[in-house]
Design a protein around this motif. Sequence first.
Motif, PDB file in Angstrom:
ATOM      1  N   HIS A 190       0.824  -1.203   0.000  1.00 47.73           N
ATOM      2  CA  HIS A 190       0.000   0.000   0.000  1.00 47.73           C
ATOM      3  C   HIS A 190       0.862   1.259   0.000  1.00 47.73           C
ATOM      4  O   HIS A 190       0.606   2.203  -0.756  1.00 47.73           O
ATOM      5  CB  HIS A 190      -0.923   0.005   1.229  1.00 47.73           C
ATOM      6  N   LEU A 191       1.892   1.274   0.842  1.00 49.09           N
ATOM      7  CA  LEU A 191       2.764   2.444   0.926  1.00 49.09           C
ATOM      8  C   LEU A 191       3.466   2.689  -0.404  1.00 49.09           C
ATOM      9  O   LEU A 191       3.524   3.831  -0.893  1.00 49.09           O
ATOM     10  CB  LEU A 191       3.789   2.238   2.043  1.00 49.09           C
ATOM     11  N   GLU A 192       3.992   1.643  -1.006  1.00 48.52           N
ATOM     12  CA  GLU A 192       4.668   1.792  -2.294  1.00 48.52           C
ATOM     13  C   GLU A 192       3.710   2.279  -3.377  1.00 48.52           C
ATOM     14  O   GLU A 192       4.085   3.094  -4.232  1.00 48.52           O
ATOM     15  CB  GLU A 192       5.292   0.454  -2.705  1.00 48.52           C
ATOM     16  N   SER A 193       2.483   1.813  -3.347  1.00 45.89           N
ATOM     17  CA  SER A 193       1.488   2.245  -4.331  1.00 45.89           C
ATOM     18  C   SER A 193       1.165   3.720  -4.157  1.00 45.89           C
ATOM     19  O   SER A 193       1.111   4.481  -5.133  1.00 45.89           O
ATOM     20  CB  SER A 193       0.217   1.398  -4.201  1.00 45.89           C
ATOM     21  N   PHE A 194       0.951   4.141  -2.919  1.00 48.93           N
ATOM     22  CA  PHE A 194       0.696   5.563  -2.667  1.00 48.93           C
ATOM     23  C   PHE A 194       1.859   6.415  -3.169  1.00 48.93           C
ATOM     24  O   PHE A 194       1.652   7.428  -3.852  1.00 48.93           O
ATOM     25  CB  PHE A 194       0.507   5.818  -1.170  1.00 48.93           C
ATOM     26  N   GLU A 195       3.071   6.018  -2.835  1.00 49.45           N
ATOM     27  CA  GLU A 195       4.222   6.829  -3.199  1.00 49.45           C
ATOM     28  C   GLU A 195       4.396   6.924  -4.717  1.00 49.45           C
ATOM     29  O   GLU A 195       4.777   7.972  -5.241  1.00 49.45           O
ATOM     30  CB  GLU A 195       5.490   6.285  -2.541  1.00 49.45           C
ATOM     31  N   PHE A 196       4.110   5.842  -5.434  1.00 52.63           N
ATOM     32  CA  PHE A 196       4.159   5.904  -6.897  1.00 52.63           C
ATOM     33  C   PHE A 196       3.135   6.914  -7.413  1.00 52.63           C
ATOM     34  O   PHE A 196       3.447   7.740  -8.287  1.00 52.63           O
ATOM     35  CB  PHE A 196       3.882   4.530  -7.508  1.00 52.63           C
ATOM     36  N   LEU A 197       1.925   6.850  -6.895  1.00 53.63           N
ATOM     37  CA  LEU A 197       0.865   7.747  -7.349  1.00 53.63           C
ATOM     38  C   LEU A 197       1.212   9.205  -7.054  1.00 53.63           C
ATOM     39  O   LEU A 197       0.961  10.094  -7.883  1.00 53.63           O
ATOM     40  CB  LEU A 197      -0.459   7.366  -6.687  1.00 53.63           C
ATOM     41  N   PHE A 198       1.794   9.461  -5.896  1.00 53.56           N
ATOM     42  CA  PHE A 198       2.172  10.829  -5.552  1.00 53.56           C
ATOM     43  C   PHE A 198       3.264  11.346  -6.493  1.00 53.56           C
ATOM     44  O   PHE A 198       3.164  12.463  -7.014  1.00 53.56           O
ATOM     45  CB  PHE A 198       2.687  10.908  -4.106  1.00 53.56           C
ATOM     46  N   GLU A 199       4.296  10.539  -6.680  1.00 59.37           N
ATOM     47  CA  GLU A 199       5.396  10.976  -7.542  1.00 59.37           C
ATOM     48  C   GLU A 199       4.924  11.161  -8.980  1.00 59.37           C
ATOM     49  O   GLU A 199       5.273  12.152  -9.638  1.00 59.37           O
ATOM     50  CB  GLU A 199       6.551   9.973  -7.496  1.00 59.37           C
ATOM     51  N   TYR A 200       4.128  10.219  -9.462  1.00 55.84           N
ATOM     52  CA  TYR A 200       3.594  10.338 -10.823  1.00 55.84           C
ATOM     53  C   TYR A 200       2.847  11.652 -10.990  1.00 55.84           C
ATOM     54  O   TYR A 200       3.042  12.380 -11.976  1.00 55.84           O
ATOM     55  CB  TYR A 200       2.660   9.162 -11.145  1.00 55.84           C
ATOM     56  N   HIS A 201       1.983  11.966 -10.026  1.00 57.58           N
ATOM     57  CA  HIS A 201       1.137  13.148 -10.189  1.00 57.58           C
ATOM     58  C   HIS A 201       1.960  14.435 -10.162  1.00 57.58           C
ATOM     59  O   HIS A 201       1.715  15.345 -10.968  1.00 57.58           O
ATOM     60  CB  HIS A 201       0.077  13.194  -9.091  1.00 57.58           C
ATOM     61  N   VAL A 202       2.942  14.524  -9.267  1.00 53.87           N
ATOM     62  CA  VAL A 202       3.770  15.725  -9.224  1.00 53.87           C
ATOM     63  C   VAL A 202       4.576  15.869 -10.508  1.00 53.87           C
ATOM     64  O   VAL A 202       4.680  16.965 -11.075  1.00 53.87           O
ATOM     65  CB  VAL A 202       4.706  15.712  -7.998  1.00 53.87           C
ATOM     66  N   ARG A 203       5.131  14.778 -10.993  1.00 50.92           N
ATOM     67  CA  ARG A 203       5.894  14.844 -12.243  1.00 50.92           C
ATOM     68  C   ARG A 203       4.979  15.196 -13.421  1.00 50.92           C
ATOM     69  O   ARG A 203       5.374  15.941 -14.330  1.00 50.92           O
ATOM     70  CB  ARG A 203       6.613  13.519 -12.489  1.00 50.92           C
ATOM     71  N   TRP A 204       3.748  14.671 -13.405  1.00 46.19           N
ATOM     72  CA  TRP A 204       2.794  15.018 -14.465  1.00 46.19           C
ATOM     73  C   TRP A 204       2.496  16.509 -14.438  1.00 46.19           C
ATOM     74  O   TRP A 204       2.431  17.161 -15.494  1.00 46.19           O
ATOM     75  CB  TRP A 204       1.505  14.224 -14.284  1.00 46.19           C
ATOM     76  N   LEU A 205       2.305  17.067 -13.238  1.00 42.18           N
ATOM     77  CA  LEU A 205       2.061  18.502 -13.123  1.00 42.18           C
ATOM     78  C   LEU A 205       3.244  19.305 -13.666  1.00 42.18           C
ATOM     79  O   LEU A 205       3.058  20.317 -14.359  1.00 42.18           O
ATOM     80  CB  LEU A 205       1.821  18.882 -11.660  1.00 42.18           C
ATOM     81  N   GLN A 206       4.458  18.858 -13.366  1.00 42.42           N
ATOM     82  CA  GLN A 206       5.646  19.555 -13.844  1.00 42.42           C
ATOM     83  C   GLN A 206       5.726  19.533 -15.368  1.00 42.42           C
ATOM     84  O   GLN A 206       6.000  20.563 -16.004  1.00 42.42           O
ATOM     85  CB  GLN A 206       6.904  18.914 -13.243  1.00 42.42           C
ATOM     86  N   LEU A 207       5.480  18.381 -15.960  1.00 45.97           N
ATOM     87  CA  LEU A 207       5.538  18.256 -17.416  1.00 45.97           C
ATOM     88  C   LEU A 207       4.418  19.052 -18.075  1.00 45.97           C
ATOM     89  O   LEU A 207       4.616  19.692 -19.111  1.00 45.97           O
ATOM     90  CB  LEU A 207       5.451  16.779 -17.815  1.00 45.97           C
ATOM     91  N   HIS A 208       3.243  18.998 -17.469  1.00 48.51           N
ATOM     92  CA  HIS A 208       2.108  19.721 -18.020  1.00 48.51           C
ATOM     93  C   HIS A 208       2.366  21.231 -18.012  1.00 48.51           C
ATOM     94  O   HIS A 208       2.104  21.931 -18.969  1.00 48.51           O
ATOM     95  CB  HIS A 208       0.856  19.412 -17.214  1.00 48.51           C
TER      96      HIS A 208
END
Length: 215
Positions: A190-208
Amino acid sequence: MTTTLEQRLDAFRRLDDAKLTFARRDWFPGTSGNLSIKLTDQPLQFAVTASGKDKTKLSPEDYLVVDGDARPVEATSLKPSAETLIHAVVYKKFPQAGACFHVHTVWNNLISELYFGQRAFSIQGQELIKGLGIWEENARIAVPIVENFADIPKLAKAIEKVITPEIPGVLIRNHGIYAWGANDFEAKRHLESFEFLFEYHVRWLQLHQAAVPTA
């Protein structure tokens, strides 16, 4: 029900495994974070990290056993992690929980600050949502976010009010995440899944943001 030495040592070994795994990912900066594994329900007792320890290393005094009030069950010079009461809240509210892990990362801190105004971080349609045991197509989750109260009993009560069985985690603003599961394997997933989702979203915001043309 009294825990045996064998049970305690087994819990300590499993905490070692989780601790070193997360330490290799730099999820415990400055001795931050805390981990626990439940030993018994009646009375509630769980093994938890001792306060102020370097979590990149192993020592004979890394853990102790506490009760449902976050107090050591036997005389010891060790102090439980400051936020042990939050682990107790999780175990009391969700008897099915068998492990609870808390880490500090740049990604969960950024997400908790970006979305604190909404009191939750929502994300939809990501494959790693399945890592939280949610298998419906195009699933959407909302991870609750609470204020980072310095008063730990107040923080624990705030967390108790917002956590639900459906989402096995809670963010604390500019602080970190608590994630739990039926056992240490599930809590880690669960922790690893949350952390992936958080990192993905921040990186997506940066790229966007980088892709948006300026006037």
